[in-house]
Design a protein around this motif. Structure first.
Motif, mmCIF file in Angstrom:
data_model
loop_
_atom_site.group_PDB
_atom_site.id
_atom_site.type_symbol
_atom_site.label_atom_id
_atom_site.label_comp_id
_atom_site.label_asym_id
_atom_site.label_seq_id
_atom_site.Cartn_x
_atom_site.Cartn_y
_atom_site.Cartn_z
ATOM 1 N N LEU A 112 6.443 70.588 29.521
ATOM 2 C CA LEU A 112 5.488 69.485 29.394
ATOM 3 C C LEU A 112 6.007 68.190 30.006
ATOM 4 C CD1 LEU A 112 4.115 70.107 25.767
ATOM 5 C CD2 LEU A 112 3.165 70.846 27.945
ATOM 6 N N GLY A 113 7.092 68.259 30.757
ATOM 7 C CA GLY A 113 7.545 67.094 31.524
ATOM 8 C C GLY A 113 8.275 66.061 30.715
ATOM 9 N N VAL A 114 8.956 66.485 29.630
ATOM 10 C CA VAL A 114 9.742 65.554 28.823
ATOM 11 C C VAL A 114 11.197 65.716 29.202
ATOM 12 C CG1 VAL A 114 10.434 64.866 26.501
ATOM 13 C CG2 VAL A 114 8.076 65.613 26.959
ATOM 14 N N ALA A 115 11.840 64.649 29.701
ATOM 15 C CA ALA A 115 13.245 64.710 30.113
ATOM 16 C C ALA A 115 14.132 64.996 28.935
ATOM 17 C CB ALA A 115 13.640 63.391 30.793
ATOM 18 N N VAL A 169 2.422 61.467 17.731
ATOM 19 C CA VAL A 169 3.507 61.863 16.821
ATOM 20 C C VAL A 169 4.219 63.099 17.364
ATOM 21 C CG1 VAL A 169 4.030 62.759 14.524
ATOM 22 C CG2 VAL A 169 2.471 60.823 14.778
ATOM 23 N N PHE A 170 3.436 64.079 17.825
ATOM 24 C CA PHE A 170 4.036 65.305 18.358
ATOM 25 C C PHE A 170 4.850 64.994 19.608
ATOM 26 C CE2 PHE A 170 3.777 68.936 21.271
ATOM 27 C CZ PHE A 170 4.356 69.931 20.478
ATOM 28 N N ASP A 171 4.316 64.143 20.492
ATOM 29 C CA ASP A 171 4.966 63.858 21.762
ATOM 30 C C ASP A 171 6.293 63.135 21.575
ATOM 31 O OD1 ASP A 171 5.141 63.924 24.514
ATOM 32 O OD2 ASP A 171 4.056 62.052 24.790
ATOM 33 N N TYR A 172 6.336 62.183 20.646
ATOM 34 C CA TYR A 172 7.524 61.344 20.507
ATOM 35 C C TYR A 172 8.467 61.752 19.381
ATOM 36 C CZ TYR A 172 5.838 58.088 24.019
ATOM 37 O OH TYR A 172 5.437 57.529 25.209
ATOM 38 N N ALA A 173 7.991 62.589 18.456
ATOM 39 C CA ALA A 173 8.842 62.931 17.317
ATOM 40 C C ALA A 173 9.191 64.410 17.228
ATOM 41 C CB ALA A 173 8.161 62.500 16.011
ATOM 42 N N VAL A 174 8.362 65.270 17.761
ATOM 43 C CA VAL A 174 8.563 66.713 17.586
ATOM 44 C C VAL A 174 8.977 67.390 18.877
ATOM 45 C CG1 VAL A 174 7.464 68.883 16.889
ATOM 46 C CG2 VAL A 174 6.886 66.746 15.710
ATOM 47 N N LEU A 175 8.371 66.992 19.990
ATOM 48 C CA LEU A 175 8.535 67.720 21.239
ATOM 49 C C LEU A 175 9.980 67.782 21.707
ATOM 50 C CD1 LEU A 175 6.868 69.262 23.272
ATOM 51 C CD2 LEU A 175 6.483 67.149 24.527
ATOM 52 N N ARG A 176 10.736 66.713 21.500
ATOM 53 C CA ARG A 176 12.121 66.697 21.988
ATOM 54 C C ARG A 176 13.003 67.692 21.253
ATOM 55 N NH1 ARG A 176 14.422 60.927 19.662
ATOM 56 N NH2 ARG A 176 14.018 61.323 17.433
ATOM 57 N N ARG A 177 12.538 68.162 20.112
ATOM 58 C CA ARG A 177 13.294 69.158 19.343
ATOM 59 C C ARG A 177 12.992 70.586 19.800
ATOM 60 N NH1 ARG A 177 15.255 66.236 14.988
ATOM 61 N NH2 ARG A 177 14.121 64.313 14.542
#
Length: 502
Positions: free
Chosen positions: A498-501, A482-490
């Motif tokens: 953390l390597g998120v484009a 949930v954190f990786d796909y819903a929160v981190l991009r914000r």
């Protein structure tokens, strides 16, 4: 054209081939899954490595417990044999007189003629940072107290506290939190092994060579040498590491009880006495309705070598409780060999519990010799005898696994095997750190997240399966996803680290 993938190039296809697009899509899907698994492997490693180092080092210390105890306490627990002995009851009274505020909770009769009697006391954790009690050594030939140790400072006890709960009782006031963290790390390490095997698995033409697959390329001066050492060491010892993890989880606070319920439900658990004990008679039972006194003097002499006269002529008022010599005589008459522990009753209804187990006072006893007996605290009569042969199938497997885990089952051989397996884990950890440093990462240097439906489905399949087997990890994985796909991009700065484009 040739399409390169993680397992090597695909055969060339004629231009315009109808299968070319499908081949490219298949390779890209496999590549996306590979990179996604690599990313999970990377982050799991960051989380578990610090704790795994602590567990490995503390495990090595506890593995060497017999040798450490001999080196540290050899002079204290060694006595000079003589022709006559002092009764266990007198030895007990000497200990109680010296430590009146510390209840005696167990006794270990001498395991050899030149060894002291050991009494375990509950000192409330005073004088140390671990609530581990005190051990008092008594010369059985003179009755003198020849030494004592606060178990809170015992190297093996400290190691086992680190190994089981990271000493959270000292810095958080409750060992539960450390136990849960160790269980979470152990569960995630299972996932680390699974993803590691996936990443190592030979693919295509590259998988046909033993070099880099089963033989590390030590002659190369690139990062590949460290990759090979990391991956191949891990692969060779995957069975041993999985064994460590699964046998260790049997003690864990969440997984352990769940496992216990399963093996109990299928009738493969321990006999009920192991969990519930066996109660002694009451004072009223042994005195009779008229309150008459009762005496017991039929017990045979204690058959333990130089200690043969401990129990001759025993007689006592049962209302006062049986003397310790009668308890020891009853236990040894049942066939227990030196190296057992007698635990004292917790209250007036409890019984004495004689226990012989692999990690006991005599080093390297086999799980097959494990045995428990219950002795009436008033009459010294045996109430139950539970040998290893009466354990359920999974209970036997569990205790044998724990014995091997601790390096006790096969003596020095199992110590060597478990020591090599533990050192292999440290090698794999060390080479992983070297690889990470050699990448000279910006931030954490994490692999970039792959946006691929097939990769996400593959990861969810792996994590869901393991999450069902290991509930604590399952709950953590849901939170992470949930954190990786819903929160981190914000959170752009954290996302980049953390390597998120973006």
């Amino acid at each position: 054209m040739s399409v390169a993938g993680p397992g090597g190039p695909l055969p060339e296809q004629p231009a315009g081939s109808e299968t070319e697009g499908a081949d490219r899509a298949a390779v890209e899907g496999r590549s996306a899954l590979y990179r996604a698994v690599w990313r999970w492997h990377f982050y799991i490693g960051i989380f578990v490595i610090p704790v795994l180092i602590l567990l490995s080092l503390s495990g090595l210390v506890y593995l060497l417990k017999p040798q450490i105890d001999g080196l540290v306490y050899g002079d204290t627990r060694t006595v000079q044999p003589a022709d006559s002995v002092v009764s266990y009851q007198e030895q007990l009274e000497h200990v109680q007189a010296r430590f009146p505020d510390e209840p005696v909770v167990a006794v270990v009769p001498p395991v050899a003629e030149d060894r002291a009697t050991e009494f375990y006391l509950d000192n409330g954790g005073t004088g140390g940072f671990l609530p581990a009690g005190r051990t008092v050594y008594v010369d059985p030939y003179t009755g003198d107290i020849v030494g004592s140790k606060n178990n809170a400072f015992d190297p093996s006890q400290i190691a086992v506290q680190v190994h089981g709960s990271l000493i959270s009782a000292a810095w958080l006031g409750d060992e539960k939190w450390g136990d849960r963290l160790v269980e979470l790390v152990a569960s995630f390490t299972v996932l680390l092994l699974v993803t590691g095997v996936f990443l190592w698995w030979p693919r295509g033409r590259a998988g046909r060579s033993l070099r880099g697959t089963l033989i590390p390329r030590l002659d190369v001066k690139t990062r590949a040498r460290w990759r090979d050492m990391h991956a191949i060491t891990g692969i060779v010892f995957v069975p041993a590491l999985a064994f460590f993890l699964l046998t260790g989880l049997a003690w864990a606070g969440v997984w352990g009880p769940s496992y216990g319920k399963v093996i109990n439900a299928i009738g493969a658990s321990y006999p009920a006495e192991i969990f519930d004990g066996v109660p002694s008679q009451t004072v009223g039972d042994v005195n009779g309705e008229g309150g008459r006194s009762w005496a017991q003097s039929a017990l045979p002499a204690l058959p333990s070598g130089g200690h043969a006269n401990h129990s001759q002529g025993l007689a006592w008022n049962a209302a006062d409780g049986a003397p310790l010599d009668a308890i020891v005589a009853s236990v040894e008459t049942m066939g227990f060999q030196p190296g057992y522990t007698i635990f004292f009753p917790a209250d007036e209804t409890d019984s004495y519990n004689a226990a012989q187990f692999p990690d006991g006072p005599r080093a390297n006893q086999s799980a097959f010799d494990e045995r428990y007996a219950y002795i009436d605290q008033y009459t010294a009569e045996p109430l139950a005898d539970v040998p290893f042969s009466q354990f359920g199938l999974m209970a036997k497997a569990t205790d044998w696994g724990i014995s091997l885990h601790e390096g006790r089952e096969w003596g020095i051989l199992s110590q060597i095997l478990m020591g090599v397996a533990t050192l292999s884990l440290l090698v794999s950890i060390g080479t992983a750190v070297v690889m990470w440093v050699k990448r000279r990462p910006a931030g954490l240097g994490a692999p970039r997240r792959v946006y691929s439906r097939s990769a996400l489905v593959g990861l969810l399949t792996i994590t869901t399966t393991l999450g069902m087997l290991f509930p604590l990890m399952g709950m953590a994985l849901v939170s992470i996803i949930v954190f990786d796909y819903a929160v981190l991009r914000r959170l752009p700065p954290l996302a980049r680290a953390l390597g998120v484009a973006q």
